[in-house]
Design a protein around this motif. Structure first.
Motif, PDB file in Angstrom:
ATOM      1  N   THR A 197       0.808  -1.224   0.000  1.00 25.42           N
ATOM      2  CA  THR A 197       0.000   0.000   0.000  1.00 25.42           C
ATOM      3  C   THR A 197       0.843   1.276   0.000  1.00 25.42           C
ATOM      4  O   THR A 197       0.386   2.310  -0.476  1.00 25.42           O
ATOM      5  CB  THR A 197      -0.887   0.053   1.245  1.00 25.42           C
TER       6      THR A 197
ATOM      7  N   TYR B 225       1.248   2.957   2.557  1.00 22.98           N
ATOM      8  CA  TYR B 225       0.522   3.866   3.450  1.00 22.98           C
ATOM      9  C   TYR B 225       1.426   4.494   4.505  1.00 22.98           C
ATOM     10  O   TYR B 225       1.069   5.533   5.089  1.00 22.98           O
ATOM     11  CB  TYR B 225      -0.619   3.117   4.154  1.00 22.98           C
TER      12      TYR B 225
ATOM     13  N   ASN C 255      -3.908   8.370   4.739  1.00 22.22           N
ATOM     14  CA  ASN C 255      -4.190   7.183   3.931  1.00 22.22           C
ATOM     15  C   ASN C 255      -5.554   6.612   4.301  1.00 22.22           C
ATOM     16  O   ASN C 255      -6.221   7.099   5.214  1.00 22.22           O
ATOM     17  CB  ASN C 255      -3.076   6.146   4.112  1.00 22.22           C
ATOM     18  N   ARG C 256      -5.973   5.561   3.625  1.00 17.76           N
ATOM     19  CA  ARG C 256      -7.332   5.033   3.803  1.00 17.76           C
ATOM     20  C   ARG C 256      -7.540   4.398   5.171  1.00 17.76           C
ATOM     21  O   ARG C 256      -8.648   4.438   5.712  1.00 17.76           O
ATOM     22  CB  ARG C 256      -7.641   4.032   2.694  1.00 17.76           C
ATOM     23  N   VAL C 257      -6.509   3.808   5.741  1.00 21.13           N
ATOM     24  CA  VAL C 257      -6.641   3.242   7.088  1.00 21.13           C
ATOM     25  C   VAL C 257      -6.849   4.365   8.101  1.00 21.13           C
ATOM     26  O   VAL C 257      -7.737   4.284   8.962  1.00 21.13           O
ATOM     27  CB  VAL C 257      -5.390   2.415   7.458  1.00 21.13           C
TER      28      VAL C 257
ATOM     29  N   GLN D  19     -10.287   5.887   7.896  1.00 21.49           N
ATOM     30  CA  GLN D  19     -11.344   5.024   8.428  1.00 21.49           C
ATOM     31  C   GLN D  19     -11.528   5.242   9.929  1.00 21.49           C
ATOM     32  O   GLN D  19     -12.612   5.005  10.464  1.00 21.49           O
ATOM     33  CB  GLN D  19     -11.001   3.562   8.138  1.00 21.49           C
TER      34      GLN D  19
ATOM     35  N   TYR E  19      -2.652  -4.758   0.820  1.00 25.90           N
ATOM     36  CA  TYR E  19      -4.094  -4.860   0.568  1.00 25.90           C
ATOM     37  C   TYR E  19      -4.516  -6.319   0.739  1.00 25.90           C
ATOM     38  O   TYR E  19      -3.829  -7.227   0.278  1.00 25.90           O
ATOM     39  CB  TYR E  19      -4.423  -4.409  -0.858  1.00 25.90           C
TER      40      TYR E  19
ATOM     41  N   ARG F 198      -7.301  -9.110  -0.124  1.00 28.73           N
ATOM     42  CA  ARG F 198      -8.423  -9.463  -0.987  1.00 28.73           C
ATOM     43  C   ARG F 198      -8.674 -10.962  -0.860  1.00 28.73           C
ATOM     44  O   ARG F 198      -7.728 -11.750  -0.850  1.00 28.73           O
ATOM     45  CB  ARG F 198      -8.138  -9.096  -2.444  1.00 28.73           C
TER      46      ARG F 198
ATOM     47  N   THR G  88     -10.214  -4.603   9.396  1.00 30.43           N
ATOM     48  CA  THR G  88     -11.466  -4.638   8.635  1.00 30.43           C
ATOM     49  C   THR G  88     -12.298  -3.415   9.032  1.00 30.43           C
ATOM     50  O   THR G  88     -12.212  -2.380   8.406  1.00 30.43           O
ATOM     51  CB  THR G  88     -12.225  -5.952   8.892  1.00 30.43           C
TER      52      THR G  88
ATOM     53  N   PHE H 166      -4.948  -4.560   5.018  1.00 32.58           N
ATOM     54  CA  PHE H 166      -6.171  -3.767   5.110  1.00 32.58           C
ATOM     55  C   PHE H 166      -7.194  -4.357   4.160  1.00 32.58           C
ATOM     56  O   PHE H 166      -6.956  -4.453   2.945  1.00 32.58           O
ATOM     57  CB  PHE H 166      -5.866  -2.306   4.744  1.00 32.58           C
ATOM     58  N   ALA H 167      -8.325  -4.801   4.705  1.00 33.35           N
ATOM     59  CA  ALA H 167      -9.389  -5.361   3.884  1.00 33.35           C
ATOM     60  C   ALA H 167     -10.242  -4.221   3.339  1.00 33.35           C
ATOM     61  O   ALA H 167     -10.942  -3.541   4.098  1.00 33.35           O
ATOM     62  CB  ALA H 167     -10.249  -6.311   4.707  1.00 33.35           C
ATOM     63  N   GLU H 168     -10.167  -4.015   2.045  1.00 32.51           N
ATOM     64  CA  GLU H 168     -10.875  -2.895   1.425  1.00 32.51           C
ATOM     65  C   GLU H 168     -12.387  -3.119   1.435  1.00 32.51           C
ATOM     66  O   GLU H 168     -12.858  -4.220   1.253  1.00 32.51           O
ATOM     67  CB  GLU H 168     -10.396  -2.712  -0.003  1.00 32.51           C
TER      68      GLU H 168
END
Length: 232
Positions: free
Chosen positions: A45, A47, A53-55, A58, A73, A75, A203, A230-232
């Motif tokens: 990532t 990150y 960043n996305r984490v 959140q 990431y 998946r 998550t 990190f589970a998107e």
């Protein structure tokens, strides 16, 4: 003698092949736990290089986290899931240390993580620990602490209650489900310190929220978060 030893090693490798924990193919002699191709293909990532960043986003508005990141990431059905599965359920604790080393190398270069005082893995409830025999996050934390040359403890934070999955709960219900789940031992030892919380996969973030709240409540100066995936 060396030729005989090499022949024996080759025979053992043929009968009990050393397989990549990500894709399952046989490893070459120079490879360790993860094959070169999978290492190259892992979905990093980056990150750790970005505060927003996305984490981190959140967790915005939920608690005052200093920094948050995940290295990969996650998946379903992909190689990262295979790595996490082998670490959690197949006893590959050495894989946790290796991945923790990789994560620690990245955190060493990140400005927000330069003053970490103590690394704390997210704890398991004693019943789950008894079944599994180990806490996978502890081995990730060990790998991180070794690279960052900082302390580590799995004794400061205790999980008092075993909780169900958070993924299908509302934000409020996730918070209520995790409230008062975690307890800090010897809080005087973390007052004023920068704590790094370590988990395997992020998550909903509810578990980390519960851990961080417990640590901040007893007087830690800062709490940061690092996870393998990190589970998107």
């Amino acid at each position: 003698m060396l030729q005989v030893k090499q022949w024996c090693n080759d025979l053992i490798g043929l009968l009990f092949p050393n397989l990549c924990n990500a894709c399952g193919v046989a490893l070459y002699h120079s490879e360790h736990l993860i094959c070169t191709k999978c290492l190259y293909d892992l979905p990093f990532t980056d990150y750790h290089q970005y505060a927003e960043n996305r984490v981190a986003k959140q967790l915005w508005g939920r608690l005052p986290i200093h920094a948050a990141m995940a290295m990969l990431y996650f998946r379903k059905g992909a190689k990262v899931q295979n790595l996490i599965h082998n670490l959690k359920y197949n006893g590959r604790t050495d894989l946790g240390v290796l991945l923790g080393n990789m994560l620690g190398e990245r955190l060493k270069t990140a400005t927000l993580y330069q003053d970490i005082d103590l690394v704390i893995p997210v704890p398991l409830h004693r019943k789950k620990y008894k079944i599994r025999g180990y806490n996978q996050s502890t081995f990730i934390a060990e790998g991180i602490a070794a690279k960052m040359e900082t302390g580590i403890s799995e004794d400061f934070l205790i999980r008092n209650t075993s909780t169900e999955s958070q993924t299908k709960k509302s934000r409020y219900n996730r918070y209520e489900n995790m409230k008062d789940v975690f307890q800090v031992n010897s809080p005087e030892d973390i007052i004023g310190k920068h704590i790094l919380l370590v988990d395997d996969v992020i998550t909903t973030g509810a578990t980390l929220e519960g851990c961080a709240n417990a640590i901040l409540t007893v007087g830690a100066a800062k709490v940061s978060i690092a996870a393998l995936a990190f589970a998107e």
